[in-house]
Design a protein around this motif. Structure first.
Motif, mmCIF file in Angstrom:
data_model
loop_
_atom_site.group_PDB
_atom_site.id
_atom_site.type_symbol
_atom_site.label_atom_id
_atom_site.label_comp_id
_atom_site.label_asym_id
_atom_site.label_seq_id
_atom_site.Cartn_x
_atom_site.Cartn_y
_atom_site.Cartn_z
ATOM 1 N N GLY A 139 -11.900 -5.750 -8.272
ATOM 2 C CA GLY A 139 -11.037 -4.835 -8.997
ATOM 3 C C GLY A 139 -9.805 -4.432 -8.225
ATOM 4 N N GLU A 140 -8.978 -3.642 -8.892
ATOM 5 C CA GLU A 140 -7.703 -3.232 -8.331
ATOM 6 C C GLU A 140 -7.879 -2.093 -7.331
ATOM 7 N N ALA A 141 -6.898 -1.950 -6.449
ATOM 8 C CA ALA A 141 -6.926 -0.869 -5.472
ATOM 9 C C ALA A 141 -6.591 0.477 -6.100
ATOM 10 N N ILE A 142 -5.829 0.483 -7.192
ATOM 11 C CA ILE A 142 -5.347 1.678 -7.896
ATOM 12 C C ILE A 142 -4.425 2.503 -6.995
ATOM 13 N N PRO A 143 -3.122 2.342 -7.153
ATOM 14 C CA PRO A 143 -2.177 3.126 -6.344
ATOM 15 C C PRO A 143 -2.463 4.615 -6.474
ATOM 16 N N LEU A 144 -2.267 5.340 -5.393
ATOM 17 C CA LEU A 144 -2.565 6.767 -5.381
ATOM 18 C C LEU A 144 -1.793 7.506 -6.470
ATOM 19 N N LYS A 145 -0.558 7.087 -6.701
ATOM 20 C CA LYS A 145 0.268 7.765 -7.707
ATOM 21 C C LYS A 145 -0.282 7.568 -9.131
#
Length: 240
Positions: free
Chosen positions: A20-26
């Motif tokens: 899966g994706e890392a998911i940017p903090l923003k």
């Protein structure tokens, strides 16, 4: 027989792609919001609860931007980072009960992010502090209760009526201030109300209307949906 560097990179790319994706903090809140809505977890929540949760995520992201500028994704919010934020809250003078609420909210968000990416692990689950700031004081004496009610009557603005309902039901101020007429059944002598504290669980309470309450309620003119419209308006603007 050691793999080449390029082969190793390809293997890592496959692993991370599958996980899966890392998911940017923003994008933390937007991702939580999307996943929570898809599984129906936001529907039972009040707008105030959602706003509070979003605010805590925003505060965390702002702090990480200053304390851990290299942390760019939700994956990188690991146990040490979370523990450091918990310590930051404590050092800022935030009471243990409030800290527990904040960390619980963040844990709720991260548990949902785990559904969006298997690379993300909830770092908040072991950081909830015990409430050591709670203080139990003695109940009011009858003389003190009389003094409070007398002061409420002198203040006007329905304070005496609100305090009378609170005194005989145990409802919190916010619940009394926003009490609706459709919750009041004078014919059967009960109030059926879902307190804010149990609203998310759909728990409704049935409270008897005893003589002092009936005197207050029967003497009121119905000016809209709320029993105390002035109090309801004031509470909506400044609930604290």
């Amino acid at each position: 027989n050691a793999p080449t560097f390029d082969a190793a990179v390809k293997i890592l790319e496959i692993i991370y792609k599958d996980q899966g994706e890392a998911i940017p903090l923003k994008d933390t809140w937007e991702t939580y919001d999307r996943v929570a809505r898809s599984v129906g977890k936001l529907a039972p929540l009040s707008p105030k609860t959602i706003a509070n949760r979003r605010r805590e995520v925003s505060r965390l992201c702002d702090w990480i931007g200053k304390a851990y500028p290299r942390v760019k994704s939700a994956v990188d919010v690991t146990g040490p980072v979370a523990a450091d934020y918990a310590a930051h809250l404590a050092a800022s003078g935030v009471k243990t009960k409030t800290r527990a609420n904040v960390i619980t909210e963040l844990g709720t968000v991260w548990r949902m992010l785990e559904k969006a990416s298997t690379r993300i692990k909830n770092p908040w689950k072991d950081l909830i502090p015990a409430d050591t700031d709670g203080q139990r004081i003695e109940a009011f004496t009858h003389e003190q209760e009389d003094a409070v009610l007398a002061a409420a009557k002198a203040a006007g603005c329905d304070w005496f009526e609100v305090c009378t309902i609170a005194r005989h039901t145990g409802l919190r101020y916010g619940d009394v201030a926003r009490l609706r007429w459709d919750s009041v059944d004078l014919e059967h002598g009960v109030i059926r109300h879902t307190p804010n504290k149990t609203k998310r669980h759909g728990i409704t309470v049935t409270l008897p209307i005893i003589a002092p309450m009936r005197e207050v309620l029967e003497g009121r003119e119905r000016l809209g949906e709320y029993v105390f419209p002035g109090q309801a308006e004031m509470y909506a603007k400044r609930s604290h």
